[in-house]
Write a protein that holds these residues in place. Structure first.
Motif, PDB file in Angstrom:
ATOM      1  N   THR A  28     -55.925 -60.180 -52.080  1.00  0.00           N
ATOM      2  CA  THR A  28     -56.568 -59.754 -50.837  1.00  0.00           C
ATOM      3  C   THR A  28     -55.863 -58.533 -50.263  1.00  0.00           C
ATOM      4  O   THR A  28     -56.509 -57.598 -49.779  1.00  0.00           O
ATOM      5  N   GLY A  29     -54.533 -58.529 -50.336  1.00  0.00           N
ATOM      6  CA  GLY A  29     -53.772 -57.373 -49.866  1.00  0.00           C
ATOM      7  C   GLY A  29     -54.081 -56.131 -50.672  1.00  0.00           C
ATOM      8  O   GLY A  29     -54.206 -55.025 -50.129  1.00  0.00           O
ATOM      9  N   ILE A  30     -54.218 -56.303 -51.995  1.00  0.00           N
ATOM     10  CA  ILE A  30     -54.559 -55.172 -52.858  1.00  0.00           C
ATOM     11  C   ILE A  30     -55.959 -54.654 -52.517  1.00  0.00           C
ATOM     12  O   ILE A  30     -56.182 -53.440 -52.411  1.00  0.00           O
ATOM     13  N   LEU A  31     -56.916 -55.582 -52.333  1.00  0.00           N
ATOM     14  CA  LEU A  31     -58.292 -55.194 -51.984  1.00  0.00           C
ATOM     15  C   LEU A  31     -58.326 -54.402 -50.685  1.00  0.00           C
ATOM     16  O   LEU A  31     -58.947 -53.329 -50.616  1.00  0.00           O
ATOM     17  N   MET A  32     -57.636 -54.909 -49.651  1.00  0.00           N
ATOM     18  CA  MET A  32     -57.671 -54.236 -48.357  1.00  0.00           C
ATOM     19  C   MET A  32     -56.912 -52.903 -48.413  1.00  0.00           C
ATOM     20  O   MET A  32     -57.255 -51.963 -47.690  1.00  0.00           O
ATOM     21  N   SER A  33     -55.902 -52.824 -49.266  1.00  0.00           N
ATOM     22  CA  SER A  33     -55.189 -51.550 -49.442  1.00  0.00           C
ATOM     23  C   SER A  33     -56.114 -50.506 -50.045  1.00  0.00           C
ATOM     24  O   SER A  33     -56.149 -49.343 -49.612  1.00  0.00           O
ATOM     25  N   LEU A  34     -56.894 -50.916 -51.043  1.00  0.00           N
ATOM     26  CA  LEU A  34     -57.822 -49.981 -51.694  1.00  0.00           C
ATOM     27  C   LEU A  34     -58.949 -49.568 -50.753  1.00  0.00           C
ATOM     28  O   LEU A  34     -59.331 -48.394 -50.693  1.00  0.00           O
ATOM     29  N   LEU A  35     -59.504 -50.547 -50.005  1.00  0.00           N
ATOM     30  CA  LEU A  35     -60.620 -50.247 -49.104  1.00  0.00           C
ATOM     31  C   LEU A  35     -60.205 -49.329 -47.961  1.00  0.00           C
ATOM     32  O   LEU A  35     -61.021 -48.561 -47.446  1.00  0.00           O
ATOM     33  N   THR A  36     -58.952 -49.403 -47.558  1.00  0.00           N
ATOM     34  CA  THR A  36     -58.463 -48.544 -46.472  1.00  0.00           C
ATOM     35  C   THR A  36     -57.705 -47.328 -47.014  1.00  0.00           C
ATOM     36  O   THR A  36     -57.028 -46.638 -46.267  1.00  0.00           O
ATOM     37  N   LYS A  37     -57.845 -47.094 -48.327  1.00  0.00           N
ATOM     38  CA  LYS A  37     -57.238 -45.935 -48.985  1.00  0.00           C
ATOM     39  C   LYS A  37     -55.720 -45.906 -48.806  1.00  0.00           C
ATOM     40  O   LYS A  37     -55.134 -44.885 -48.462  1.00  0.00           O
ATOM     41  N   LEU A  38     -55.100 -47.082 -49.049  1.00  0.00           N
ATOM     42  CA  LEU A  38     -53.641 -47.240 -48.944  1.00  0.00           C
ATOM     43  C   LEU A  38     -53.120 -46.727 -47.598  1.00  0.00           C
ATOM     44  O   LEU A  38     -52.192 -45.925 -47.518  1.00  0.00           O
ATOM     45  N   PHE A  39     -53.717 -47.246 -46.541  1.00  0.00           N
ATOM     46  CA  PHE A  39     -53.383 -46.838 -45.179  1.00  0.00           C
ATOM     47  C   PHE A  39     -51.880 -46.931 -44.918  1.00  0.00           C
ATOM     48  O   PHE A  39     -51.317 -46.090 -44.215  1.00  0.00           O
ATOM     49  N   GLN A  40     -51.218 -47.957 -45.481  1.00  0.00           N
ATOM     50  CA  GLN A  40     -49.794 -48.151 -45.206  1.00  0.00           C
ATOM     51  C   GLN A  40     -48.935 -47.019 -45.754  1.00  0.00           C
ATOM     52  O   GLN A  40     -47.798 -46.814 -45.295  1.00  0.00           O
ATOM     53  N   ILE A  41     -49.471 -46.249 -46.718  1.00  0.00           N
ATOM     54  CA  ILE A  41     -48.748 -45.099 -47.258  1.00  0.00           C
ATOM     55  C   ILE A  41     -49.319 -43.790 -46.739  1.00  0.00           C
ATOM     56  O   ILE A  41     -48.585 -42.929 -46.242  1.00  0.00           O
ATOM     57  N   THR A  42     -50.636 -43.645 -46.845  1.00  0.00           N
ATOM     58  CA  THR A  42     -51.269 -42.370 -46.485  1.00  0.00           C
ATOM     59  C   THR A  42     -51.129 -42.042 -45.005  1.00  0.00           C
ATOM     60  O   THR A  42     -51.170 -40.868 -44.621  1.00  0.00           O
ATOM     61  N   HIS A  43     -50.966 -43.070 -44.189  1.00  0.00           N
ATOM     62  CA  HIS A  43     -50.801 -42.843 -42.747  1.00  0.00           C
ATOM     63  C   HIS A  43     -49.483 -43.441 -42.255  1.00  0.00           C
ATOM     64  O   HIS A  43     -49.393 -43.904 -41.112  1.00  0.00           O
ATOM     65  N   ARG A  45     -46.618 -42.012 -41.452  1.00  0.00           N
ATOM     66  CA  ARG A  45     -46.067 -41.320 -40.296  1.00  0.00           C
ATOM     67  C   ARG A  45     -46.813 -41.695 -39.022  1.00  0.00           C
ATOM     68  O   ARG A  45     -46.197 -41.892 -37.968  1.00  0.00           O
ATOM     69  N   HIS A  46     -48.138 -41.843 -39.135  1.00  0.00           N
ATOM     70  CA  HIS A  46     -48.956 -42.150 -37.966  1.00  0.00           C
ATOM     71  C   HIS A  46     -48.653 -43.552 -37.435  1.00  0.00           C
ATOM     72  O   HIS A  46     -48.440 -43.719 -36.222  1.00  0.00           O
ATOM     73  N   TRP A  47     -48.626 -44.574 -38.329  1.00  0.00           N
ATOM     74  CA  TRP A  47     -48.425 -45.928 -37.813  1.00  0.00           C
ATOM     75  C   TRP A  47     -46.991 -46.156 -37.346  1.00  0.00           C
ATOM     76  O   TRP A  47     -46.755 -46.952 -36.428  1.00  0.00           O
ATOM     77  N   MET A  48     -46.017 -45.454 -37.921  1.00  0.00           N
ATOM     78  CA  MET A  48     -44.660 -45.550 -37.407  1.00  0.00           C
ATOM     79  C   MET A  48     -44.562 -44.903 -36.021  1.00  0.00           C
ATOM     80  O   MET A  48     -43.885 -45.417 -35.119  1.00  0.00           O
ATOM     81  N   LYS A  49     -45.267 -43.782 -35.851  1.00  0.00           N
ATOM     82  CA  LYS A  49     -45.260 -43.079 -34.565  1.00  0.00           C
ATOM     83  C   LYS A  49     -45.919 -43.929 -33.483  1.00  0.00           C
ATOM     84  O   LYS A  49     -45.491 -43.920 -32.317  1.00  0.00           O
ATOM     85  N   LYS A  50     -46.963 -44.683 -33.861  1.00  0.00           N
ATOM     86  CA  LYS A  50     -47.714 -45.471 -32.889  1.00  0.00           C
ATOM     87  C   LYS A  50     -47.126 -46.866 -32.651  1.00  0.00           C
ATOM     88  O   LYS A  50     -47.587 -47.581 -31.763  1.00  0.00           O
ATOM     89  N   THR A  51     -46.139 -47.248 -33.436  1.00  0.00           N
ATOM     90  CA  THR A  51     -45.554 -48.584 -33.260  1.00  0.00           C
ATOM     91  C   THR A  51     -44.085 -48.481 -32.867  1.00  0.00           C
ATOM     92  O   THR A  51     -43.766 -48.330 -31.693  1.00  0.00           O
ATOM     93  N   PHE A  52     -43.194 -48.518 -33.826  1.00  0.00           N
ATOM     94  CA  PHE A  52     -41.758 -48.558 -33.545  1.00  0.00           C
ATOM     95  C   PHE A  52     -41.298 -47.375 -32.700  1.00  0.00           C
ATOM     96  O   PHE A  52     -40.604 -47.546 -31.692  1.00  0.00           O
ATOM     97  N   LEU A  53     -41.678 -46.168 -33.089  1.00  0.00           N
ATOM     98  CA  LEU A  53     -41.234 -44.985 -32.351  1.00  0.00           C
ATOM     99  C   LEU A  53     -41.847 -44.925 -30.957  1.00  0.00           C
ATOM    100  O   LEU A  53     -41.235 -44.404 -30.025  1.00  0.00           O
TER     101      LEU A  53
END
Length: 510
Positions: A28-43, A45-53
């Protein structure tokens, strides 16, 4: 009777936490990674900026809502979720993975976490998109809502969606009393008795009073405590672990070598397995990884959905960070402490000591801190496990509320607090095993919901990326319910939450 229950539970547990289920979780994690175009990698900088930072730069992330508003801040929702996930699994769970699966188990734990980021992301996106307000104007969301309103909205699936929502809620309620309560308290009381010689009933009584003061006060009080407790306990543990790692820094190349060798070791000519073997490392790494960060179980989304955020993807990104912090940071540090301390033969992966579980981690810390190593772990377990109780009290309460209504939740809270004394004073191996099974059973309906609504996750994510990153002028996707969607659009330029009455939601739903 007990023997029969044990046998049945062992059979069910073998499936729930078996290889097929683990493949489904990671798949399921692989499926959602593919459907979101590997959001956890491709974005990244964005999700780190919007969360921890953002915690240090954007006051809206940590801003408390007004007393008459029942939502909590983004940071509070993260801390409450982390309170539930950062528990004994980060200490005892990692030790168990290494003892049973060898150093290579850690590599597969990382793999599970990488894809689990997007499973947790998807759960939180759906949680915000399908959430609603209850009669107390509290946000309610979770797998039961995207099962009944998401899966249930598809042609011919209304009955199935509602059935799976009820099953999920039953499993979550039962798991909350086991893994979220008695097993955690039992671990604390046993450690307090072993290290400080404090009788278990005294530990139970103190924890019951402390828990009552927090839990009876509801989510806002729980969130208020966890936003202070979680950063404190995480920093203390991380600093302690880093001290051990730095003192053993010379062994780190061998540690990483053992992890990768154990993860990919091939069978020898004689048919034996080098180290603990790929299969054992993979199975235990995946199992402990899922158990630690809970991605795919549908648990933490029940707290994330209470956030005052309006963007589903925004809370989804906090879900990514939750898995990152829990497994890739805390669990990894525990693993490095164990593997660098000489308690494991890094060449073969075999244990040099007979210690296991928390005792193994305590022994590893003792290599640097001496007798204080056991004290450090006992205190860490106290904070980690008690915070888990606070977080899971909210999970079980939301599931109970879905089954019996908002007014019945006070009964749940009272019973939940009372069971803390039970957990402190009884031997609960069967109860622990049963709750472990119920915890895993939560994943089945939840993953069905995530996969069935994967198109919605993809659409909401694409909508967010186009608006916030590509700066396209398009209509936002905040909520599946038209009434809530309108209300969220009304506060488009405001940080103040808009309250939608329960009667309006009921009318809209009908």
């Amino acid at each position: 009777m007990i023997e029969t229950v044990t046998k049945v539970n062992d059979t069910v547990n073998g499936f729930v936490w078996g290889v097929p289920m683990l493949i489904l979780l990671v798949g399921t994690g692989i499926l959602m990674s593919l459907l979101t175009k590997l959001f956890q990698i491709t974005h990244l900088r964005h999700w780190m900026k919007k969360t921890f930072l953002a915690v240090f730069k954007d006051k809206r992330v940590t801003a408390h809502t007004d007393d008459d508003d029942q939502s909590i801040s983004q940071f509070q929702s993260l801390c409450t979720a982390l309170a539930a996930t950062i528990g004994t699994g980060n200490i005892a769970g990692v030790a168990a993975a290494i003892v049973s699966g060898g150093p290579g188990a850690i590599f597969w734990m990382w793999i599970v976490a990488f894809f689990g980021m997007m499973t947790n992301f998807s759960e939180n996106v759906l949680g915000i998109y399908y959430r609603r307000k209850n009669s107390k104007d509290e946000w309610c969301g979770g797998a039961m809502y995207y099962l009944s309103d998401g899966l249930g909205s598809k042609k011919g699936m209304k009955g199935i969606g509602k059935l799976l929502a009820v099953l999920f809620s039953i499993f979550a309620t039962l798991a909350a009393f086991g893994i979220g309560n008695m097993s955690q308290i039992n671990t604390i009381s046993a450690n307090m008795d072993s290290v400080f010689h404090i009788p278990t009933w005294i530990t139970g009584a103190i924890l019951m009073v402390l828990a009552a003061l927090v839990i009876i006060g509801g989510l806002k009080r729980i969130a208020s405590v966890t936003e202070k407790l979680v950063p404190f306990m995480a920093v203390i543990y991380v600093v302690g672990a880093l001290v051990v790692i730095i003192m053993n820094i010379g062994t780190m190349p061998a540690v990483f070598g053992a992890i990768f060798k154990g993860a990919f070791a091939l069978r020898s000519v004689g048919g034996g397995i080098v180290g603990y073997g790929v299969k054992s490392a993979l199975t235990w790494g995946m199992k402990r990884g899922v158990f630690s960060n809970e991605a795919g179980l549908g648990s933490s989304v029940m707290v994330h959905s209470a956030s005052n955020v309006k963007e589903p993807v925004m809370q989804g990104m906090w879900g990514i960070f939750e898995v990152f912090a829990d497994t890739l940071i805390v669990c990894s540090l525990t693993a490095f402490v164990i593997l660098s301390s000489g308690v494991v033969d890094l060449e073969t992966g075999h244990m040099i000591t007979d210690s296991a579980s928390t005792a193994l981690v305590a022994e590893a810390f003792s290599k640097v801190f001496g007798s204080y190593g056991g004290v450090f772990i006992a205190v860490a377990i106290l904070f980690f496990a008690f915070s888990t109780v606070l977080g899971w009290s909210q999970y079980g309460m939301r599931a109970f509320e879905y089954l019996f209504g908002t007014k019945a939740t006070i009964l749940y809270r009272i019973v939940f607090v009372a069971f803390i004394m039970v957990g402190a004073t009884m031997k609960l191996q069967l109860a622990w095993d049963l709750s472990d099974t119920f915890n895993g059973l939560m994943a089945i309906p939840n993953l069905i919901g995530v996969i069935a609504c994967s198109g919605t996750v993809m659409a909401v994510t694409k909508n967010y990326v186009n608006r916030k990153i590509k700066h396209q002028d398009i209509e936002p996707m905040y909520n599946a319910n038209p009434e809530i969607q309108k209300a969220e659009e009304a506060r488009k330029s405001s940080d103040e939450p808009v309250i939608v009455s329960d009667s309006n939601l009921e009318a809209s739903a009908n």
